[in-house]
Design an enzyme around this catalytic site. Sequence first.
Site, short mmCIF file in Angstrom:
data_model
loop_
_atom_site.label_atom_id
_atom_site.label_comp_id
_atom_site.label_asym_id
_atom_site.label_seq_id
_atom_site.Cartn_x
_atom_site.Cartn_y
_atom_site.Cartn_z
N ASP A 132 0.86 -1.18 0.00
CA ASP A 132 0.00 0.00 0.00
C ASP A 132 0.91 1.24 0.00
O ASP A 132 1.73 1.40 0.90
CB ASP A 132 -0.87 -0.02 1.27
CG ASP A 132 -2.21 0.67 1.07
OD1 ASP A 132 -3.24 0.12 1.49
OD2 ASP A 132 -2.20 1.77 0.48
N ASP A 185 -2.78 4.88 -2.37
CA ASP A 185 -3.78 5.48 -1.48
C ASP A 185 -4.19 6.89 -1.94
O ASP A 185 -3.32 7.74 -2.16
CB ASP A 185 -3.15 5.58 -0.08
CG ASP A 185 -4.14 5.97 0.98
OD1 ASP A 185 -5.06 5.18 1.24
OD2 ASP A 185 -4.01 7.07 1.53
N GLU A 240 -6.38 3.97 -5.60
CA GLU A 240 -7.60 4.20 -4.82
C GLU A 240 -8.03 5.62 -5.17
O GLU A 240 -7.28 6.57 -4.90
CB GLU A 240 -7.37 4.06 -3.32
CG GLU A 240 -8.69 4.13 -2.57
CD GLU A 240 -8.63 4.85 -1.25
OE1 GLU A 240 -7.67 5.61 -1.02
OE2 GLU A 240 -9.52 4.63 -0.43
N HIS A 268 -11.01 -2.28 4.10
CA HIS A 268 -10.82 -1.91 5.51
C HIS A 268 -11.50 -0.58 5.87
O HIS A 268 -11.41 -0.12 7.01
CB HIS A 268 -9.32 -1.83 5.79
CG HIS A 268 -8.68 -0.76 4.99
ND1 HIS A 268 -8.55 -0.82 3.60
CD2 HIS A 268 -8.21 0.44 5.34
CE1 HIS A 268 -8.00 0.27 3.17
NE2 HIS A 268 -7.76 1.07 4.19
N ASP A 269 -12.11 0.06 4.88
CA ASP A 269 -12.76 1.36 5.12
C ASP A 269 -14.28 1.27 5.12
O ASP A 269 -14.94 2.31 5.23
CB ASP A 269 -12.38 2.35 4.00
CG ASP A 269 -10.94 2.79 4.08
OD1 ASP A 269 -10.40 3.19 3.04
OD2 ASP A 269 -10.36 2.73 5.18
O1 TEU Z 1 -9.06 6.07 2.24
C1 TEU Z 1 -9.49 7.29 1.65
C2 TEU Z 1 -10.94 7.20 1.51
O2 TEU Z 1 -11.50 7.52 0.49
C3 TEU Z 1 -11.74 6.69 2.63
O3 TEU Z 1 -10.89 6.55 3.74
C4 TEU Z 1 -12.73 7.78 2.96
O4 TEU Z 1 -12.28 8.99 2.41
C5 TEU Z 1 -12.75 7.98 4.43
O5 TEU Z 1 -13.13 6.76 5.00
C6 TEU Z 1 -13.71 9.10 4.75
O6 TEU Z 1 -14.99 8.77 4.26
C7 TEU Z 1 -7.65 5.87 2.25
C8 TEU Z 1 -7.38 4.66 3.13
O7 TEU Z 1 -8.01 3.51 2.54
C9 TEU Z 1 -7.94 4.94 4.50
O8 TEU Z 1 -7.83 3.80 5.35
C10 TEU Z 1 -7.16 6.10 5.09
O9 TEU Z 1 -7.76 6.46 6.31
C11 TEU Z 1 -7.19 7.32 4.14
O10 TEU Z 1 -6.97 7.00 2.77
C12 TEU Z 1 -6.07 8.28 4.52
O11 TEU Z 1 -4.84 7.67 4.20
#
Ligand code: TEU
Length: 633
Positions: free
Chosen positions: A179, A279, A337, A408-409
Amino acid sequence: MINDRSRVKDVYATPIGRDVIDKILLQLDRPHWIITNPLVSNLRISRVRKLSREHLDDAFWETFYWLLNLETDQPGASNPQPAWPWWKEAVFYQIYPRSFADSNQDGIGDINGIRSKLDYLQSLGVDALWLSPIYDSPNDDNGYDIRDYRAIMDEMGTMEDFDLLLEEVHERGMRLIMDLVVNHSSDEHAWFQEALNNPESPYRSYYFFRPGADGLPNNWRSYFSGPAWRYYPEQDVYTLHLFSEKQPDLNWDHEPMRQDIMEMVRWWLDKGVDGFRLDVINYISKREGLPDGNDTIRELITFGGIENYFYGPNLNKYLRELRREAFDPYDAFSVGETPGIGLELGRLLSGADRKELDLVFNFDQLEAPGKARFDDYSYDLNYLKKYYIKYHSRLSDNDWMSIFWENHDHPRMISKVNPDPGQRRLLAKLLLVWLLTMKGTPFVYQGQELGAVNQKFSSIADMRDVESVNLYAELSAEQGEESAWATVLTGSRDHARVPMNWDETPGNGFSTVEAWLPRPEGDDGWSVAAQEADPDSVLADFRRLMALRKQYTALRRGSISFIKEKRHDYFAYLREWQGEKILVELNLSDLSHLRSQASAGDKLLYTNVKPAEQEGAGRRRLLPYQAAIYLCK
Ligand code: TEU
Ligand code: CA
């Protein structure tokens, strides 16, 4: 150039215009004909401005024209000889290392925990692993805040452990992607610390610093609550952070910073990693001058300021440079992403002819129209069906798409669709059939192969996610704790971050001590161990489906055509490759019985319902949440 004289249809013909309008229609849950009907589509923008002047000010239109005229390219029409690189046919498995397996009993997953599970991962038949960040980090955002890009986080183990993991993954014929979090670093990174404390430092330009005397530099908002600017009183300076206060944004307009990033990427590729998930990579180019976000746009697409960076003026340039100077020399894979990027821009960022990314993660499928992650609603799978039909109606052979709906989000998909425990097994299998037979590259998130569901957290004290904790504090102040808790519980990323459920012992075989994020309930009977012993388990069927993918090229490379698209609750598609024809049928409802379109001579390869149940309903029927795969005669 788009201007007042342009018509609505000219705007809709631009990739950004189409994606922005589609995004707004999606958020408002409105049909496309509102825009595409001749009356509206032939309107001049000057007329639209007059009709909407109460709602849309001149600042909106200035931003609108700036944004639309950023991108004049159109996605590639076709690619007569599409190549078949490994990542088009691969199934990726995303590991959230902190929650996968704990080898040294500190309650935190680690690299040697992953190494101890390589037999399991290989038994799944997955082709490539994607590790969420394991670099040195203070873990304000669980590793998405990197303090040293070339060191392993203490909690994860050592660089030697990593080297062994990479070697063992390759020995098993699998690949490993890391990542890459380079839109921002940790505020504890040496670059930032030096930049903050020495305005003359060469690293000062690696970040976005603005004088404190001028107050908040703009109205951009952080994704983790509050303004996107942190004030440092000793230095009387602000710095930009789209995410947490400990994740200052890197300034990609500064060429020496880009060179440092590319050198680091080559350093990891020299070690033999096979590529990266990048990311929030579409955020790296910000609009010159960092102007305020438009209030109207903020009301429409929530996060203030996003129009100034979600597809910035130099994004394509930086991605091409990164690919040319770091990825291509190693033939490394990249998946971006790209939150906020729609279908057309996704094609521009990942088309084979564009030499930018190989794949993107589009997120429009994760929430139903008009809904956001923290809205409590039942996700209707008929929307997911429309999403894929629309996507495949617009993609050409120059494109390829990622297939996913968990990571994971995001909360678990089964719980969003139907939280009834009685439907869990059937629905889990239906979703896996869909994930593993849809045209594109599937990304499985750890636990999906087990039918993992959301967790019954009882209070904010149970959660660890910086986004959830900040949002709870923000909402509690506005609307009280009970309402705040209900919202956070609905959309928290921690639902997907509890430890893997390896066995039926206390702690689920993840660790012998309390985990960093304890599972609120054991989820008995759903562990790997329990499912290994059950030939009808979700895990058993995951392996069956993976074997079908390997056996039938049509499921990896095949064209896709949809059957009876208009029939509600019914989703069926044909995958065809050089004479091999596979029919996939899904009943998207837990109520209705639907008529199958399979022909008498078609060979049933897989279904998620028991033979006795099928007998009862008759072969021509699809039972509730039934999925079936046929080899057509
Ligand atoms: O995620 C960015 C992202 O689009 C989501 O995290 C979303 O913006 C966020 O949950 C608010 O709605 C990436 C990673 O996957 C995430 O785990 C990180 O927290 C984020 O970037 C910052 O690096
Ligand atoms: Ca550990």
